[in-house]
Design an enzyme around this catalytic site. Structure first.
Site, PDB file in Angstrom:
ATOM      1  N   ARG A   1       0.826  -1.208   0.000  1.00 52.10           N
ATOM      2  CA  ARG A   1       0.000   0.000   0.000  1.00 52.10           C
ATOM      3  C   ARG A   1       0.858   1.255   0.000  1.00 52.10           C
ATOM      4  NH1 ARG A   1      -3.934   0.834   4.549  1.00 52.10           N
ATOM      5  NH2 ARG A   1      -2.202   0.092   5.825  1.00 52.10           N
TER       6      ARG A   1
ATOM      7  N   SER B   1       7.328  -4.933   7.394  1.00 54.24           N
ATOM      8  CA  SER B   1       6.922  -5.891   8.433  1.00 54.24           C
ATOM      9  C   SER B   1       7.694  -7.205   8.346  1.00 54.24           C
ATOM     10  CB  SER B   1       5.412  -6.149   8.326  1.00 54.24           C
ATOM     11  OG  SER B   1       4.713  -4.934   8.438  1.00 54.24           O
TER      12      SER B   1
ATOM     13  N   ASP C   1       5.139  -3.214  11.357  1.00 57.38           N
ATOM     14  CA  ASP C   1       3.703  -3.039  11.551  1.00 57.38           C
ATOM     15  C   ASP C   1       3.312  -3.010  13.027  1.00 57.38           C
ATOM     16  OD1 ASP C   1       4.436  -5.672  11.824  1.00 57.38           O
ATOM     17  OD2 ASP C   1       2.738  -6.507  10.742  1.00 57.38           O
TER      18      ASP C   1
END
Length: 907
Positions: free
Chosen positions: A532, A593, A647
Site C-alpha cells: 500500500r 513488516s 507493523d
C-alpha cells in the site's frame, strides 16, 4: 372401500347407525391437526409450563445416530414394547462390513398379577427372566452392557436415568411412577445376584426403532412406532431444547404424542365410539391420540362400531354375540385380515363366525368398509402428526427440501400394509417439501436398543481419544506462568545483547504521539502479498487517509531484491501521479513488516524474510538504502524517508494517537509480534540512559532455543517440518493465522486414523496442505453460526461428515485457538509486568494497540487473551485497543512524531 371417511362417521339421516359414504378425512382437518401438534411441540421444547403443552417432548440423551462402525455383544431387556410380555435378547453387532448375526432372544409372558401388582415384583420378574436367559445361553457374564427398552412415558435426565411419568398399555404397577426405572432394574439385578451387568442406556421402543434402521442414502433421524400404542421421536437441534441448556449438537426427542388431544385439541374429529372407548379404558381422558391410532385400540373401535350397527339392525340381521359385545373381542389381527381385499370375503365370514356371528351375504363387504374407515383414519391422523415433525425439522434446519428417512416399527405396520400406503400418501400431501423414505426398522426393540448402547460406547471411546489428543493443548495456569517467566528472561537477555530467542531490536522510536503532530505524510506498507501507498493528513480534527493497494506478484516477492524495490517505486510514482503529488518531497514512513535490526530511525538491516518472501540480495542489507537506490534508478522523484517502521510499532503508534497510555503494540494475524516502550537505560545496544525506546521484540522466534519444547505437540512438529523455515519462528507457529489451520488439519488426520472422525475414512482433501484455512476456525467457532452452517463449511472441503464429526471438529478448533490466545496472553503479561517493574509501580495502567485478522475476526481470541493477561498480571490494568490501519497510519505517525521531535530539538 376407501370411500368411508374417518371423521363424522356412522350417522346417516333417515337411517340411524348406518355408515355414511363419501366422507374422507378432509385436508383441512389434517392440516389443523398438523398445525396444532407442531404448536404443542414448539411450546414443549421452549419449556412452557402454563398452559401445559399437549405433548411432552422429552429429551432421550441419545446424541448420535449409528455410523455403521458399531461392533460388539450387547444384552437387551425389552419391557412394554409388545404388551404383556418381556423379551431378553443377545445382540451381536458387526458393523457395515461384517456378516450380520441374527440375535438370540427369548420371550416371557408377564402374568396379569405382575402387571398390576407392586413395582418391585415386576422388576424382580424381569431380573429372573434375564438370569434365566443367560443361563440358557452360556456367555461371559462379566462386564455385560445392557440396553433397557422401557416403552412407557418417562422423564429422562441422562442416558441411564429415567423416571416413569405414567403407566400405559395396561400396566399399573404400584410404587414405580416417579421413580428411576434404571435404578429399580439395577436393584433387582443385584438382588438376583447372578451376573455383573452394566445398564448403559434406557431407551423407549420408538428410539430403538430409529436407531435400528438400516443405513441408507438419507439419514434416518425419525422413528415412528404404531404398535399397541403409538409414538414418534426425531433428532432435534439441542439448542432448541430448553431443559438441556445446550447450544451445540443434536439430541433425540421423544414426542410422547399419544397424549396429544388430552387438552381437547382433537374434539372435532372424535366420534361417539372414541368417547365410549376412552371411558371404558384404564385411563379415561388420557392418551386420546393413541386411542385413535394404537393397535391396542383399533380392534376395539371396530368392535364398537359393528356392535352399534348390529344393534340398529344394519348388520347380522340385528343379532349380536357375546364376543361382539365383550371388550377385546376383536383384535388388531382380525381387523387387518378382514380389511385385506385380496383375501375376498371368505376370510371375513370365517372371522365373524368365530366371533359367534352369522353374517349375511352383504355383511362381509360392509364390515370391510368399517375396518377400512377406522384404519384409514388412524393412518391419516398419524400422517398429520408425522407431517408436523417433518415440518419442524425442515424449518429448524432451514432446508428448502428435507431429505430424510423415517424408521417404522410396530405390529400395525407389520400386519397392515395399507396403513403405510395411506400414511405415505397423506404425508406427501401435507409436507410436499420433504423427500421422505420409509424404512422398516429391523427389530427396533432389540437391535435398535443394542445400537443405542453401542453408539453410547462408541461415543465414550471416541471422547476419551479426543480428550487424550487435545489434552496437550489445554494449558493450565502453571504452564502459562512458566511461558511468561521464560519470555521475561528472554527479554532481559535480548536487551543486554546476550544469546536469546528474542532479538529485542531497538526501533529508534523514542516517543508516542502527544496530539500536537500536524502535516501531510506519505506512508508505505509492505508486509504481505499486497503493498500500500498512503497519503496521511494529520490535523487538529484528526487523521485523514487516502491510499491505494498494489499487488506484489509471487515472482517479484521471490525474485531479485532490485526487481522488488523497483516495483515498489513504480507503485509510489503511480500513486503520486494520481494524487497530484508529482515533484513534492513529503516526509515518508516505511512500514516494513519483516525482522530488521535498526541502526537508526531510518536504517533497518533485514535479518531474514518471512511470510513467503524470499527476494535475493536483501538479507543483511539496509532496506531504506535499497529503497533510495531504487528511487535513484527511477530518476523521476525524490522522497524524504524519515523512518522505517514495522507493523507492530505502527499499530502502537496508531492507537497511541487516540490513547496516550498505549505503550504496547501487538500483531496477531498471518504472523505475530509485539513491541513496547522500554527504559533506554535497559537497552545495551543504544547509547544513553534517559528516556524511552520502543523495542521490537520479534517474539515470533520465541522458543527457537527449545524453551517451548515441553508445550510443543507432534502436530506442531509436523507443521514446523513442512514449513519453509523448519526450527524457526516456533512461537509464531503456535499462535498465528498462517499456521493454526494446518495444526487443526494434522489433528483431524490423526483422529481420522483412530476412527474417531469421518468413520475412519481418509479423504484426499484432508491430505492437502493448507486446505483448512485459519479463517475456518473463526467461522466454525462463531457463536452465531448454526451447526448446519459449520457442517456446510466442512462439507465444502469434501469431508464425509456426521453431526458428531461437526462437534468434534469444533472442539479441535476451540482447543487450538484457545492455546494460541493463551500463549499470546502469557507473552503480553510478561511485557506489561516488565513495564510495571521498570517503573517501580505497585500497579500499572497501560493500553495495548492490537491489529491482525486473527485477533479481530476470531469470535473469542481477544477475550481469551485479555483473560489470560488478567490472570497472569493481576497488578496491571490492561486495555486492549483495536488499531485502525496501524501499518499505514502508524508509519505516518512515527514520521510525524520524528518531525515534531526534530523541530523541538532545533528550537
Amino acid at each position: 372401500m376407501d370411500s368411508i371417511g374417518p371423521v363424522g362417521l356412522w350417522q346417516k339421516e333417515g337411517a340411524p347407525g348406518c355408515p355414511q359414504e363419501g366422507l374422507p378425512c378432509s385436508p383441512d382437518s389434517s392440516e389443523l391437526i398438523q398445525a396444532s401438534l407442531l404448536r404443542s411441540m414448539e411450546q414443549a421444547l421452549m419449556g412452557q409450563a402454563s398452559p401445559a403443552p399437549a405433548v411432552r417432548m422429552l429429551p432421550t440423551y441419545v446424541g448420535s445416530t449409528p455410523h455403521g462402525t458399531e461392533q460388539g455383544d450387547f444384552v437387551v431387556l425389552e419391557l412394554g414394547a409388545t404388551g404383556a410380555s418381556l423379551r431378553v435378547l443377545w445382540v451381536t453387532l458387526t458393523g457395515t462390513e461384517g456378516h450380520r448375526i441374527e440375535p438370540r432372544s427369548q420371550e416371557f409372558l408377564i402374568p396379569q398379577e405382575v402387571m398390576l401388582g407392586p413395582g418391585q415384583q415386576l422388576f424382580d420378574f424381569a431380573a429372573r427372566c434375564l438370569s434365566e436367559f443367560l443361563d440358557a445361553h452360556p456367555v461371559d457374564r462379566q462386564g455385560l452392557q445392557l440396553g433397557f427398552n422401557f416403552s412407557f412415558p418417562c422423564h429422562q435426565t441422562g442416558l441411564d436415568k429415567s423416571t416413569l411419568i405414567s403407566w400405559t398399555k395396561g400396566f399399573r404397577c404400584s410404587g414405580v411412577e416417579g421413580q428411576d426405572v434404571v435404578q429399580l432394574l439395577r436393584d433387582a439385578i443385584e438382588r438376583q445376584g447372578a451376573c455383573s451387568i452394566d445398564v448403559v442406556a434406557v431407551v423407549n421402543d420408538t428410539v430403538g426403532t430409529m436407531m435400528g434402521c438400516e443405513l441408507g442414502t438419507a439419514p434416518c433421524e425419525v422413528g415412528l412406532v404404531v404398535d399397541t400404542g403409538t409414538n414418534a421421536c426425531y433428532m432435534e437441534e439441542a439448542r432448541h431444547v430448553a431443559v438441556l441448556d445446550e447450544d451445540r449438537g443434536r439430541v433425540c426427542v421423544s414426542i410422547e404424542w399419544g397424549s396429544f388431544g388430552d387438552d381437547g385439541a382433537l374434539g372435532s374429529v372424535l366420534t361417539t365410539f372414541d368417547r365410549i372407548l376412552d371411558q371404558e379404558s384404564l385411563n379415561p381422558g388420557a392418551q386420546r391420540f393413541e386411542k385413535m391410532i394404537g393397535g391396542l385400540y383399533l380392534g376395539e373401535l371396530v368392535r364398537q362400531v359393528l356392535a352399534h350397527l348390529a344393534q340398529h339392525g344394519v348388520l347380522f340381521g340385528g343379532c349380536t354375540s357375546r364376543a361382539l359385545l365383550s371388550r377385546g373381542g376383536i383384535l388388531l389381527e382380525h381387523v387387518a385380515e378382514m380389511e385385506d381385499a385380496s383375501a375376498g370375503t371368505a376370510r371375513v365370514h370365517t372371522i365373524l363366525r368365530d366371533l359367534g356371528l352369522n353374517p349375511g351375504a352383504s355383511d362381509a363387504e360392509l364390515v370391510q368398509h368399517v375396518c377400512a374407515a377406522v384404519c384409514t383414519r388412524a393412518a391419516q391422523l398419524c400422517a398429520a402428526a408425522l407431517a408436523a415433525v417433518l415440518t419442524r425439522l425442515q424449518h429448524s434446519r432451514e432446508q428448502q427440501t428435507l431429505q430424510i428417512a423415517v424408521a417404522t416399527g410396530g405390529r400395525v405396520f407389520e400386519q397392515h400394509p395399507r396403513f403405510l400406503s395411506v400414511l405415505q400418501e397423506t404425508v406427501t400431501l401435507l409436507a410436499p417439501e420433504c423427500d421422505v423414505s420409509f424404512i422398516p426398522s429391523v427389530d427396533g426393540g432389540g437391535r435398535g436398543v443394542a445400537m443405542v448402547t453401542a453408539v453410547a460406547a462408541r461415543l465414550a471411546a471416541h471422547r476419551r481419544l479426543l480428550e487424550e489428543t487435545l489434552a496437550p493443548f489445554r494449558l493450565n495456569r502453571e504452564q502459562l506462568a512458566v511461558v511468561q517467566a521464560q519470555m521475561r528472561e528472554a527479554m532481559v537477555k535480548g536487551l543486554q545483547g546476550e544469546a536469546s530467542s528474542l532479538r529485542m531490536l531497538p526501533t529508534y522510536v523514542r516517543a508516542t504521539p502527544d496530539g500536537s503532530e500536524r502535516g501531510h505524510f506519505l506512508a508505505l506498507d509492505l508486509g504481505g502479498t499486497n503493498f500500500r501507498v498512503l497519503l496521511v493528513h494529520v490535523a487538529t480534527e484528526g487523521v485523514q487517509i487516502t491510499n491505494q493497494v498494489y499487488s506484489i506478484p509471487e515472482c517479484v516477492a521471490r525474485g531479485s531484491g532490485q526487481q522488488l524495490f523497483d516495483h515498489i517505486v513504480d507503485c509510489i510514482v503511480d500513486f503520486q501521479q494520481k494524487q497530484g503529488l508529482s515533484g513534492q518531497s513529503l516526509p515518508l514512513g516505511f512500514t516494513f513488516s519483516f525482522p530488521c535490526r535498526q541502526l537508526g530511525l531510518d536504517q533497518g538491516i533485514l535479518l531474514n524474510w518471512t511470510k513467503g518472501f524470499n527476494a535475493s540480495d536483501c538479507e543483511g542489507q539496509d532496506v531504506v538504502r535499497l529503497l533510495r537506490e531504487a528511487l535513484k534508478r527511477r530518476q523521476a522523484m525524490e522522497l524524504n524517508v524519515v523512518a522505517i517502521v514495522n507493523d507492530t510499532v505502527g499499530t502502537m503508534m496508531s492507537c497511541g494517537y487516540e490513547d496516550p497510555r498505549c505503550e504496547v503494540g501487538l500483531i496477531v494475524g498471518t504472523g505475530t509480534n509485539a513491541c513496547y516502550m522500554e527504559e533506554l537505560r535497559n537497552v545495551a545496544g543504544v547509547a544513553g540512559d534517559l528516556g524511552h525506546m520502543c523495542i521490537n521484540m520479534e517474539w515470533g522466534a520465541f522458543g527457537d532455543d527449545g524453551s517451548l519444547d515441553t508445550l510443543s505437540t507432534c502436530f506442531d512438529a509436523s507443521v514446523d517440518q513442512a514449513s519453509i523455515n523448519p526450527g524457526k519462528q516456533r512461537f509464531e507457529k503456535m499462535i498465528s493465522g498462517m499456521y493454526l489451520g494446518e495444526i487443526v488439519r494434522h489433528i483431524l488426520l490423526h483422529l481420522t486414523s483412530l476412527g474417531v472422525l469421518f468413520r475412519g475414512q481418509q479423504t484426499q482433501s484432508l491430505q492437502t496442505r493448507d486446505i483448512f484455512k485459519t479463517k475456518f476456525l473463526s467461522e466454525i467457532e462463531s457463536d452465531s453460526l448454526a451447526l448446519r452452517q459449520v457442517r456446510a463449511i466442512l462439507e465444502d472441503l469434501g469431508l464425509p461428515l456426521t453431526s458428531d464429526d461437526t462437534l468434534m471438529v469444533l472442539e479441535v478448533c476451540q482447543a487450538v485457538s484457545q492455546r494460541a490466545a493463551q500463549l499470546c496472553g502469557a507473552g503480553v503479561a510478561a511485557v506489561v509486568e516488565k513495564i510495571r517493574e521498570n517503573r517501580g509501580l505497585e500497579e500499572l495502567t497501560v493500553s495495548v494497540g492490537v491489529d491482525g485478522t486473527l485477533y479481530k475476526l476470531h469470535p473469542h481470541f481477544s477475550r481469551l487473551v485479555a483473560a489470560t493477561v488478567q490472570e497472569l498480571a493481576p497488578r496491571c490494568a490492561v486495555t486492549f485497543l483495536q488499531s485502525e490501519d496501524g501499518s499505514g497510519k502508524g508509519a505516518a505517525l512515527v514520521t510525524a512524531v520524528a518531525c515534531r521531535l526534530a523541530n523541538q530539538t532545533r528550537v
